[in-house]
Write a protein that holds these residues in place. Structure first.
Motif, short mmCIF file in Angstrom:
data_model
loop_
_atom_site.label_atom_id
_atom_site.label_comp_id
_atom_site.label_asym_id
_atom_site.label_seq_id
_atom_site.Cartn_x
_atom_site.Cartn_y
_atom_site.Cartn_z
N TYR A 305 0.83 -1.21 0.00
CA TYR A 305 0.00 0.00 0.00
C TYR A 305 0.87 1.26 0.00
CZ TYR A 305 -4.21 -2.76 0.70
OH TYR A 305 -5.24 -3.64 0.53
N ARG A 306 1.92 1.24 0.82
CA ARG A 306 2.80 2.40 0.85
C ARG A 306 3.55 2.55 -0.48
NH1 ARG A 306 3.13 7.25 1.52
NH2 ARG A 306 5.26 8.07 1.45
N ALA A 308 2.35 1.66 -3.38
CA ALA A 308 1.38 2.21 -4.34
C ALA A 308 1.23 3.71 -4.13
CB ALA A 308 0.04 1.50 -4.18
N ASP A 309 1.20 4.13 -2.86
CA ASP A 309 1.11 5.57 -2.56
C ASP A 309 2.28 6.33 -3.17
OD1 ASP A 309 -1.23 5.24 -1.17
OD2 ASP A 309 -0.28 5.20 0.81
N GLU A 310 3.48 5.78 -3.00
CA GLU A 310 4.67 6.42 -3.54
C GLU A 310 4.64 6.49 -5.06
OE1 GLU A 310 8.48 5.16 -2.15
OE2 GLU A 310 7.83 5.03 -0.03
N VAL A 312 1.90 6.45 -7.05
CA VAL A 312 0.89 7.42 -7.49
C VAL A 312 1.39 8.85 -7.28
CG1 VAL A 312 -1.42 8.36 -7.00
CG2 VAL A 312 -1.07 5.88 -7.16
N GLU A 313 2.02 9.07 -6.12
CA GLU A 313 2.55 10.40 -5.83
C GLU A 313 3.60 10.83 -6.87
OE1 GLU A 313 4.87 12.73 -2.18
OE2 GLU A 313 3.92 10.78 -1.82
N THR A 316 1.76 11.58 -10.27
CA THR A 316 0.97 12.82 -10.30
C THR A 316 1.85 14.07 -10.22
OG1 THR A 316 0.61 12.55 -7.92
CG2 THR A 316 -1.15 11.82 -9.38
N THR A 317 2.94 14.01 -9.44
CA THR A 317 3.83 15.18 -9.36
C THR A 317 4.65 15.33 -10.61
OG1 THR A 317 5.47 13.83 -8.18
CG2 THR A 317 3.99 15.18 -6.84
#
Length: 319
Positions: A305-306, A308-310, A312-313, A316-317
């Motif tokens: 999960y972490r 995936a967060d990284e 996506v971040e 998007t950036t």
């Protein structure tokens, strides 16, 4: 490359080939799709979108054809988007010939298009909202969206239509199926087709009873009517049109129509954004960032999960 301004102008004039070309650009996710949608945006918003859904065998195509006839008698230009199961081999629509609607093919004020779901479980192609937009811009006053009968996922039609019509037929256990599938919640108008068969009255009564169970409607709320039809003979179809027009008037009076269209636009934007993000993630296969995150997961340094967060971040950036 297609001449988009010319195609849009020709579509506005009701030329079927131009409408077909624009929908093909939509369905094929053409690089010109952004240009097409930008050109169509100020021309849309006039069409009344009616979704028809129900189990296989209830007579959706026959009912759609009968509704086309009824609306043409009222002088309306009609579009039909028939969303079919995809061929596992070609990706095309298995029922693309639309035999039951052949009587309308020579009418210049009727536009019929089959579209494959391409494996999309909701029963509606991802491109369906944009195809509806093309028909809307082309001057179709009523657009009928007929979906495949795939059971519980049919509820997706509610998000794509101004009014949802649920078709049932006697002797098919449709009443129980409707309750199981959650279709009772999405139906604005219910139609018991093949009403000349035994059990039609019982189906209508059972449906009426289920609609009344746990009903939490306030005074002035819409109560879905139940209309019996024999679509193959055109019987009861005028009553369906009357019910649709009453629902449209009720929605306009209570601000429901505008709210549904806003919600539909929001879902469309979300779908486009998710598709774009998915494509960017797909481009990462073999990318060092993805490989690095995968290595940290295997090493126990990071949970998925972490990671995936990284990811996506970073996407998007970077965008």
């Amino acid at each position: 490359m297609a001449d988009v301004p010319t195609l849009v102008e020709q579509a506005r004039q009701g030329r079927p080939r131009a409408v077909a070309r624009l929908i093909s650009l939509v369905e094929g996710a053409s690089p010109q799709l952004r240009e097409v949608m930008a050109a169509l945006a100020p021309l849309t918003g006039g069409a009344y979108v009616v979704g028809l859904t129900g189990s296989p065998g209830v007579g959706k195509s026959t009912s759609t054809s009968a509704l086309v006839t009824a609306y043409r008698k009222l002088g309306k230009r009609v579009g039909v988007l028939a969303v079919d199961p995809s061929s596992p081999f070609s990706g095309g629509a298995l029922l693309g010939d639309r035999v039951r609607m052949q009587e309308h093919t020579s009418d210049p004020d009727v536009y019929i298009r089959s579209m494959a779901t391409r494996g999309h479980l909701g029963g509606l192609s991802w491109a369906a909202p944009q195809a509806v937009r093309v028909m809307d811009a082309a001057g179709c006053e009523v657009i009928l969206v007929e979906t495949v009968g795939v059971g519980q996922s049919e509820v997706e039609i509610a998000a794509q239509a101004d009014t949802s019509v649920v078709l049932l037929a006697p002797g098919m256990g449709d009443g129980i199926q409707a309750a199981k599938a959650g279709i009772l919640e999405i139906g604005d108008v219910f139609v018991v087709n093949k009403a000349d068969r035994d059990g039609a009255d019982a189906t209508a009564r059972e449906l009426n009873h289920m609609l009344g169970l746990g009903e939490a409607r306030q005074p002035g709320d819409w109560r879905p009517p139940i209309v019996k039809t024999v679509a193959a003979r055109g019987e009861g179809v005028d009553e369906v049109v009357e019910a649709l027009e009453k629902h449209r008037a009720w929605m306009e009076e209570h601000g429901v129509l505008a709210e549904r269209r806003r919600r539909r636009a929001a879902l469309e934007v979300e779908a486009i954004a998710v598709t774009a993000l998915r494509e960017r993630i797909g481009d990462l296969h073999g990318d060092r960032r993805l490989d690095a995150l995968a290595g940290r997961i295997v090493a126990g340094e990071l949970d998925p999960y972490r990671a995936a967060d990284e990811l996506v971040e970073g996407l998007t950036t970077a965008g």
